[in-house]
Design an enzyme around this catalytic site. Structure first.
Site, mmCIF file in Angstrom:
data_model
loop_
_atom_site.group_PDB
_atom_site.id
_atom_site.type_symbol
_atom_site.label_atom_id
_atom_site.label_comp_id
_atom_site.label_asym_id
_atom_site.label_seq_id
_atom_site.Cartn_x
_atom_site.Cartn_y
_atom_site.Cartn_z
ATOM 1 N N HIS A 1 0.813 -1.219 0.000
ATOM 2 C CA HIS A 1 0.000 0.000 0.000
ATOM 3 C C HIS A 1 0.842 1.261 0.000
ATOM 4 C CE1 HIS A 1 0.464 -1.479 4.178
ATOM 5 N NE2 HIS A 1 0.645 -0.210 4.492
ATOM 6 N N ASP A 2 2.135 1.145 -0.255
ATOM 7 C CA ASP A 2 2.949 2.351 -0.412
ATOM 8 C C ASP A 2 3.025 2.724 -1.889
ATOM 9 O OD1 ASP A 2 4.477 0.090 -1.079
ATOM 10 O OD2 ASP A 2 6.345 1.161 -0.727
ATOM 11 N N ASP B 1 -1.029 0.643 -9.327
ATOM 12 C CA ASP B 1 0.149 -0.091 -8.839
ATOM 13 C C ASP B 1 0.296 0.096 -7.333
ATOM 14 O OD1 ASP B 1 2.498 -1.539 -8.785
ATOM 15 O OD2 ASP B 1 3.737 0.127 -9.459
ATOM 16 N N GLU C 1 7.562 -1.133 0.373
ATOM 17 C CA GLU C 1 8.153 -2.000 -0.658
ATOM 18 C C GLU C 1 8.944 -1.211 -1.688
ATOM 19 O OE1 GLU C 1 8.117 -4.066 -4.609
ATOM 20 O OE2 GLU C 1 7.170 -2.194 -3.997
ATOM 21 N N GLU C 2 8.472 -0.030 -2.028
ATOM 22 C CA GLU C 2 9.099 0.753 -3.097
ATOM 23 C C GLU C 2 10.530 1.181 -2.750
ATOM 24 O OE1 GLU C 2 8.235 1.153 -6.012
ATOM 25 O OE2 GLU C 2 6.055 0.982 -6.178
#
Length: 208
Positions: free
Chosen positions: A46-47, A76, A110-111
Site C-alpha cells: 500500500h505504499d 500499482d 516496498e518501493e
C-alpha cells in the site's frame, strides 16, 4: 477503473474458490472442516513511489473524474489490494468458512526495499508458519494480446517467485600476471559456474 477493480476481484475470488475446491471436505448439512495446518497468503502493498512531475488532478486525492480514479498508486497496486480485502469480506459475509488459514500481507515500504516484508518474514519464521501457495501482484488487464481474441485479458504472472544470491570466489596467488602459474585466470574459472547457472535459469524459464 471500476470494471478493472471488479475483474481483479473476480480473479481473486476465482483463486479462493479453487482453493476451496481443492481443500474442502464438505458433508451434507455441515460447514467446511478446518485444516489449520494449511496456509495461504494473499500479498500486495500500500505504499507508492514519489508523486513527481505535474498532475492533472492532485496525486493523493483519489479524485473520481473522467470515469477514472486519479492518484498515485491507483493501479500499482491498490486495485489488487482492494480486491483481496473485498473478496474475502464478501465470502465471509456469505458464511464461507475457509478450509485453511488465509493470511493478508501488505507492505508499507516496498518501493524503497524497506523493512516491512523482512519483519513479516521474521515473524513467520519465529512462529514456524509456512505456506502452500502465495498469491502476489500479477499481470495487468490488457487489450487482446493476440489474433483470434476480441476481448480484454487478465494476464496471470508466474514470475517473481523470489531471489537467490550466489557468491562465487576464485583464488589466485599474488604475482605478475605474465608469470601466473595457473592456466586459467580467476575470471575464467568463475565464468564456468556462472554459465551453468545461466543455463539452468534459461532452461527453467523455457517452460513458461
Amino acid at each position: 477503473m471500476k470494471w478493472l477493480i471488479i475483474l481483479e476481484g473476480i480473479l481473486v475470488c476465482f483463486f479462493l474458490l479453487l482453493l476451496v475446491r481443492a481443500g474442502m471436505c464438505r458433508q451434507r448439512g455441515r460447514k467446511l472442516c478446518q485444516k489449520t495446518a494449511k496456509n495461504v497468503m494473499l500479498m500486495s502493498r500500500h505504499d507508492v513511489v514519489a508523486a513527481e512531475g505535474e498532475w492533472k488532478y492532485p496525486p493523493f486525492s483519489g479524485q473520481i473524474a473522467e470515469n477514472c480514479i486519479w492518484g498515485r498508486g491507483t493501479v500499482d497496486t491498490k486495485t489488487p489490494l482492494f480486491a483481496e480485502f473485498s473478496a474475502l469480506e464478501e465470502l465471509l459475509k456469505d458464511g464461507w468458512n475457509p478450509p485453511c488459514n488465509v493470511y493478508l500481507v501488505s507492505s508499507h515500504n516496498e518501493e524503497i526495499a524497506g523493512d516491512g516484508v523482512p519483519k513479516v518474514l521474521s515473524w513467520l519464521q519465529d512462529k514456524k508458519i509456512t505456506f502452500d501457495w502465495i498469491l502476489d501482484e500479477g499481470g495487468a488487464v490488457i487489450d487482446a494480446p493476440m489474433s483470434g481474441i476480441n476481448c480484454k485479458c487478465a494476464m496471470l504472472a508466474v514470475h517473481e517467485k523470489g531471489r537467490y544470491t550466489v557468491r562465487i570466489k576464485a583464488l589466485q596467488q599474488a604475482g605478475h600476471s605474465s608469470l601466473a602459474k595457473q592456466v586459467k585466470t580467476p575470471a575464467a574459472r568463475m565464468a564456468g559456474p556462472i554459465t551453468e547457472i545461466e543455463k539452468k535459469i534459461c532452461s527453467a524459464l523455457a517452460g513458461f
